[in-house]
Design a protein around this motif. Structure first.
Motif, short mmCIF file in Angstrom:
data_model
loop_
_atom_site.label_atom_id
_atom_site.label_comp_id
_atom_site.label_asym_id
_atom_site.label_seq_id
_atom_site.Cartn_x
_atom_site.Cartn_y
_atom_site.Cartn_z
N ASP A 210 0.83 -1.20 0.00
CA ASP A 210 0.00 0.00 0.00
C ASP A 210 0.87 1.25 0.00
O ASP A 210 0.60 2.21 -0.74
N ASP A 211 1.89 1.27 0.84
CA ASP A 211 2.80 2.42 0.92
C ASP A 211 4.20 1.90 1.17
O ASP A 211 4.61 1.68 2.32
N PRO A 212 5.00 1.67 0.12
CA PRO A 212 6.33 1.07 0.27
C PRO A 212 7.30 1.91 1.11
O PRO A 212 8.31 1.37 1.59
N LEU A 213 7.03 3.21 1.27
CA LEU A 213 7.89 4.01 2.13
C LEU A 213 7.92 3.43 3.55
O LEU A 213 8.89 3.61 4.28
N ARG A 214 6.87 2.72 3.92
CA ARG A 214 6.83 2.11 5.25
C ARG A 214 7.94 1.09 5.45
O ARG A 214 8.32 0.80 6.59
N ALA A 215 8.47 0.52 4.37
CA ALA A 215 9.59 -0.41 4.50
C ALA A 215 10.79 0.30 5.11
O ALA A 215 11.48 -0.25 5.99
N LEU A 216 11.04 1.52 4.67
CA LEU A 216 12.16 2.28 5.21
C LEU A 216 11.86 2.79 6.61
O LEU A 216 12.74 2.84 7.47
N ARG A 217 10.62 3.18 6.86
CA ARG A 217 10.22 3.63 8.20
C ARG A 217 10.36 2.48 9.20
O ARG A 217 10.76 2.69 10.35
N THR A 218 10.06 1.27 8.74
CA THR A 218 10.20 0.10 9.60
C THR A 218 11.65 -0.07 10.05
O THR A 218 11.93 -0.28 11.23
N VAL A 219 12.56 0.04 9.11
CA VAL A 219 13.98 -0.08 9.44
C VAL A 219 14.40 1.05 10.38
O VAL A 219 15.12 0.83 11.36
N ARG A 220 13.95 2.26 10.09
CA ARG A 220 14.35 3.41 10.92
C ARG A 220 13.88 3.25 12.36
O ARG A 220 14.63 3.49 13.30
N PHE A 221 12.63 2.83 12.54
CA PHE A 221 12.12 2.67 13.90
C PHE A 221 12.79 1.51 14.62
O PHE A 221 13.04 1.57 15.83
N ALA A 222 13.05 0.42 13.91
CA ALA A 222 13.73 -0.71 14.53
C ALA A 222 15.09 -0.30 15.07
O ALA A 222 15.49 -0.71 16.17
N CYS A 223 15.80 0.53 14.31
CA CYS A 223 17.13 0.98 14.75
C CYS A 223 17.03 2.06 15.82
O CYS A 223 17.81 2.05 16.78
N ARG A 224 16.11 2.96 15.68
CA ARG A 224 15.95 4.04 16.66
C ARG A 224 15.60 3.49 18.04
O ARG A 224 16.12 3.95 19.05
N LEU A 225 14.71 2.49 18.07
CA LEU A 225 14.24 1.96 19.35
C LEU A 225 14.99 0.71 19.79
O LEU A 225 14.74 0.20 20.88
N GLN A 226 15.91 0.22 18.93
CA GLN A 226 16.64 -1.02 19.19
C GLN A 226 15.67 -2.21 19.34
O GLN A 226 15.81 -3.05 20.22
N PHE A 227 14.66 -2.26 18.46
CA PHE A 227 13.68 -3.33 18.45
C PHE A 227 14.04 -4.35 17.36
O PHE A 227 14.81 -4.06 16.44
N GLN A 228 13.45 -5.53 17.46
CA GLN A 228 13.63 -6.57 16.46
C GLN A 228 12.45 -6.57 15.49
O GLN A 228 11.34 -6.16 15.83
N LEU A 229 12.71 -7.02 14.26
CA LEU A 229 11.65 -7.14 13.27
C LEU A 229 10.87 -8.43 13.48
O LEU A 229 11.46 -9.49 13.69
N GLU A 230 9.55 -8.35 13.45
CA GLU A 230 8.72 -9.55 13.48
C GLU A 230 9.09 -10.40 12.26
O GLU A 230 9.27 -9.87 11.16
N PRO A 231 9.28 -11.72 12.41
CA PRO A 231 9.82 -12.55 11.32
C PRO A 231 9.09 -12.43 9.99
O PRO A 231 9.73 -12.35 8.93
#
Length: 354
Positions: A210-231
Motif C-alpha cells: 500500500d505504501d512502500p515508504l513504510r519499508a524504510l520507516r520500519t527499518v528506521r524505527f527498529a534501529c531508533r528503538l533497538q527493536f527486532q523485526l517480526e519474522p
C-alpha cells in the motif's frame, strides 16, 4: 523494558482481518496511566473545556509517537490530535473562539492549514495551532483505500480504522483525552512495546505494498528503538514485490528523508545491515551501473556484494569514532584528500554518519 500489563478490553485482531466501520469496541489498556507534565495536563484540560463549553460531540485522542514515547518513559513531543467527528480546522476555530471569549487570546496563535499533498505524504488536510507553548496538529480520524499507487483515497474513519491503517502497531496507540486512557485498537501495540518488536497492524505485505515508504520507516524505527523485526515482516521487506514497489511508487526525496533518519540515528550500521539483508540498498542508493552494479543486472536493485559489505564496514568504523573527531576531520584541510580518494557513494555515507 518493563511496561504495565498489556491486558485490555479488546481481544487481539487477526493481522489479516479488515477493520470494519463502526466496529471500534473498547480498546482501553487496563491499569495504565500516563504521567503527564503539568503543561501537558493543563493543555488537555483546556481542550476538554472547549469540547464541553462549545458542546462539541467529539472525542479527542493523541495519536502516534507521543503516546509510544510516553509509555516508554522517553521525552515526548509533537502532539498530534485526532478528532472523530470533524475536521481539524473546524475544531481549531472552536478553540480559538473559546480562548478569545476567556480573554486568553495571547495564549493561542493563528490557525494554519496544511492542505492535502500526497507527494509529501500529507494525505489529509491538517490544521496547525500554537497553544500554551505547544505546536499542535489537528486532523480527523481517517481510513484509507489504496489502488495502484501509494496515494490513498481518504475518508473520515473510526478509531479502529485509523489505527489499523498505520505503519506499525507501536505507532498506532492512542491517548483518549476525554477518558484519560491509553487505547490499543490493534491489540498488539502494548505487547510489541514490551517485547521490543516491530510489527504491522495488518498483514505485512498489504501494509508495505500500500505504501512502500513504510519499508524504510520500519527499518528506521527498529534501529531508533533497538527493536527486532517480526519474522514475517522481515521476510516481507526482502521480497521482490516490496523492492519493486519502493522503486516505482516512492519519490527519491522521500527515500532520502528516511535514509537520513537512519544514518543520522543511533545505529546507522544496523540500519545498513537491515537494508542489506532485505536487498534494499540498491534501491535506496540507486547507484549507476558503471563499476558498481553486479554482473547480473536483471534486477535494478542488484548491488555488487563487495560494495555493500565494504559500505557497511565503513559505517561501522566511522561510528566507532568520536562524532566530534570525524566532524573536525571532514571540516579540516586534511579531509579533502580523503574525500578525493573515496568512491562517491562511500563519501556520501561518511558524511551522513557524522
Amino acid at each position: 523494558m518493563e511496561l504495565p500489563s498489556t491486558d485490555n478490553k479488546r481481544s487481539k485482531l487477526d493481522p489479516d482481518s479488515k477493520a470494519r466501520k463502526g466496529d471500534d469496541g473498547d480498546a482501553t489498556v487496563v491499569g495504565l496511566e500516563l504521567t503527564l507534565t503539568p503543561e501537558e495536563a493543563a493543555l488537555f484540560e483546556l481542550l476538554m473545556k472547549v469540547v464541553q463549553k462549545r458542546e462539541l460531540p467529539c472525542v479527542l485522542r493523541v495519536a502516534g509517537g507521543w503516546v509510544r514515547d510516553k509509555i516508554m518513559g522517553k521525552e515526548a513531543h509533537d502532539i498530534d490530535i485526532a478528532i472523530d467527528t470533524m475536521m481539524g480546522q473546524e475544531f481549531t476555530q472552536h478553540l480559538v473562539d473559546y480562548m478569545k471569549g476567556e480573554g486568553r487570546e495571547k495564549e493561542v496563535g493563528g490557525v494554519g492549514v496544511i492542505k492535502s499533498n500526497p507527494d509529501q505524504s500529507k494525505h489529509l488536510e491538517t490544521a496547525t495551532l500554537r497553544v500554551m507553548g505547544f505546536e499542535l496538529d489537528f486532523v480527523n480520524l481517517r481510513a484509507e483505500e489504496y489502488t495502484d499507487s501509494r496515494i490513498p483515497v481518504m475518508r473520515i474513519g473510526t478509531a479502529l480504522e485509523d489505527a489499523m491503517r498505520r505503519d506499525l502497531t507501536i505507532n498506532a496507540l492512542f491517548y483518549n483525552i476525554n477518558k484519560r486512557t491509553v487505547e490499543d485498537f490493534t491489540g498488539n501495540g502494548m505487547q510489541d512495546l514490551k517485547d521490543g518488536l516491530v510489527r504491522t497492524p495488518l498483514a505485512p505485505n498489504q501494509t508495505m505494498i500500500d505504501d512502500p515508504l513504510r519499508a524504510l520507516r520500519t527499518v528506521r524505527f527498529a534501529c531508533r528503538l533497538q527493536f527486532q523485526l517480526e519474522p514475517v515482516l522481515a521476510a516481507t521487506l526482502a521480497s521482490q514485490e516490496v523492492r519493486e514497489a519502493l522503486a516505482v511508487k516512492v519519490s527519491k526525496e522521500r527515500v532520502l528523508t528516511e535514509l537520513n533518519g537512519m544514518l543520522l540515528g543511533p545505529d546507522p550500521a544496523r540500519a545498513l545491515e537491515l537494508l542489506h539483508s532485505a536487498s534494499l540498498l540498491g534501491t535506496v542508493f540507486d547507484t549507476p551501473a558503471s563499476g558498481i552494479m553486479a554482473a547480473d543486472t536483471s534486477s535494478p536493485a542488484a548491488l555488487d556484494p563487495l560494495w555493500t559489505d565494504t559500505a557497511i564496514a565503513l559505517v561501522r568504523q566511522t561510528v566507532a569514532l568520536s562524532p566530534q573527531v570525524v566532524k573536525e576531520l571532514l571540516r579540516s584541510e586534511m579531509a579533502e584528500p580523503l574525500v578525493q580518494v573515496l568512491p562517491r557513494e562511500w563519501t556520501r555515507l561518511l558524511y551522513l554518519t557524522t
